[in-house]
Design a protein around this motif. Structure first.
Motif, PDB file in Angstrom:
ATOM      1  N   LYS A 113      53.141 -57.637  28.508  1.00 58.62           N
ATOM      2  CA  LYS A 113      53.926 -56.490  28.983  1.00 58.62           C
ATOM      3  C   LYS A 113      55.141 -56.919  29.803  1.00 58.62           C
ATOM      4  O   LYS A 113      55.929 -56.096  30.241  1.00 58.62           O
ATOM      5  N   MET A 114      55.251 -58.214  29.990  1.00 58.67           N
ATOM      6  CA  MET A 114      56.409 -58.703  30.754  1.00 58.67           C
ATOM      7  C   MET A 114      57.654 -58.609  29.905  1.00 58.67           C
ATOM      8  O   MET A 114      57.609 -58.765  28.689  1.00 58.67           O
ATOM      9  N   GLU A 115      58.792 -58.388  30.569  1.00 57.60           N
ATOM     10  CA  GLU A 115      60.074 -58.231  29.893  1.00 57.60           C
ATOM     11  C   GLU A 115      60.436 -59.490  29.107  1.00 57.60           C
ATOM     12  O   GLU A 115      60.907 -59.425  27.994  1.00 57.60           O
TER      13      GLU A 115
END
Lengths: 104, 315
Positions: free
Chosen positions: B310-312
């Motif tokens: 879910k990290m950019e």
């Protein structure tokens, strides 16, 4: 020697005191307290200042406010700002303490 | 034992104080030096600002020192006293000054040390005829979180009612559910009134010590609970400490680290019962042997999982 156990009265946070009593208790002019209130020292729940009642938390704020005003020469807006920041720090300190135990 | 006697001072002790040292100055300090030192230290030690345990004591000392040193006449007297007076201090050592909120602007009955000090030096005395209530004593009581939970009895030291040069011990009940900063009022236990006036009261402010495992916020208690990855994934029942004793807590399957479980009404007692919150903290055991290493490898194979998806940015 007095060996009996004294039972005092715990001053509940919800215990209220009237505006005029506050002025009498601390020997402060009503006008000065009204001025503090105008700077947002505590929320004005009543338009009639004489009918205003204050709880212990508000009372403590008033005590701190006058101490800071008197002892450090901070003006009224400065006092209210200092108190708001101090309260924020206190809240953050409690949260930080919880999180520190979590991250240890 | 737990009353910090910040308000009660022995005159002999006061006479021995070095006002210059308190203010971090030497005897050649100018009026401006004194003013600046006062402002700096007042901000540092103000009891409403500082969290230092002895802040109030420091602040009162500072106030006393400044009261004398800022006034050229009083300062000259004090300098004289430093030079010649110390030898005679025994004459007054049996007298005591009880002063409450010296720095408090709304204190109207407290004995101001400095006035009294100089009156005694000059041999004047104030005289008041009308009945007046005795002074209120202010004190602090420090208790543990356990004591706040169950309630306790504490011994405090207050000036003796018959002979104010000695202290007497009072036992005071501290009710369960008391909060830090709350006050207990002991009506009629303060100083004897003047000219037939009523006795003052004692106000005790409660401080709750930091606890090694629990934290308190309002009425709620917080606890960090370490659990294993399999306990969090599969769920389990673990025994957790609460202030009221150990209880069994059910950890639901699929729990995550940082999740907060609530133990209803297991917080502080009082008008509204607090809750205890349990913060789950997953501790991963290190792979210390071959079998464990194999097991972790197997886990990676069987359940591929990217906690960073879910990290950019992606690595």
């Amino acid at each position: 020697m007095n060996k009996e156990i004294l039972v005092g009265v715990l001053i509940e946070d919800s215990t209220t005191i009237s505006y005029t009593e506050v002025c009498r208790k601390y020997s402060i002019p009503q006008k000065l307290l009204a001025e503090m209130m105008e700077h947002g020292l505590f929320s004005n729940k009543s338009t009639q200042i004489e009918q205003l009642t204050l709880n212990q938390k508000e009372l403590k704020r008033i005590e701190s406010a006058f101490r800071l005003h008197h002892d450090l020469g901070i003006n009224l807006p400065g006092v209210v700002l200092a108190l708001e920041l101090l309260e924020k720090i206190e809240k953050l300190d409690s949260e930080l303490s919880i999180l520190r135990k979590y991250s240890d | 034992m737990h009353l910090e006697n910040t308000y009660y001072k022995n005159r002999a002790e006061i006479m021995d104080k070095d006002y210059y040292k308190i203010m971090g100055l030497n005897q050649n300090a100018t009026e401006k030096d004194i003013k600046l030192a006062y402002r700096r230290l007042a901000r540092k030690y103000h009891p409403d600002i500082s969290k230092e345990p002895k802040a109030e004591e420091h602040f009162k000392e500072l106030g006393e020192a400044y009261e004398v040193l800022k006034d050229p006449a009083k300062r000259a007297e004090y300098d004289q006293y430093l030079k010649y007076g110390k030898a005679n201090k025994q004459d007054q050592s049996h007298q005591y000054t009880w002063h409450t909120e010296q720095a408090n602007p709304f204190q109207n009955q407290g004995t101001q040390f400095t006035d009294d000090f100089f009156e005694s030096l000059f041999g004047h005395s104030r005289y008041q005829q009308q009945p007046m209530a005795g002074q209120d004593y202010q004190g602090k009581v420090t208790i543990t979180l356990e004591e706040a939970f169950t309630g306790t009895v504490k011994s405090i030291q207050v000036p003796n009612e018959q002979n104010s040069s000695s202290m007497q011990t009072l036992k005071v009940k501290i009710p369960a559910g008391v909060k830090s900063g709350q006050q207990i009022r002991l009506a009629g236990q303060g100083a004897v009134g003047y000219h037939g006036g009523p006795r003052g009261d004692i106000y005790l402010t409660i401080t709750i010590q930091k606890h090694p495992i629990f934290d308190i916020m309002d009425n709620d208690i917080y606890l960090t609970l370490p659990i294993t990855p399999w306990e969090s994934a599969l769920g389990t029942t673990v025994t957790v400490p609460t202030l009221g004793g150990k209880i069994d807590l059910k950890i639901p399957p699929g729990s995550q680290g940082g999740q907060k479980l609530r133990l209803k009404n297991r917080g502080m007692p009082g008008k509204t019962l607090g809750n205890q919150y349990v913060l789950l903290k997953i501790i991963t055991p290190p792979a210390t042997n071959q079998a464990a290493t194999e097991l972790y490898k197997k886990m990676a194979e069987v359940m591929p999982f990217n906690p960073r998806d879910k990290m950019e940015y992606k690595s």
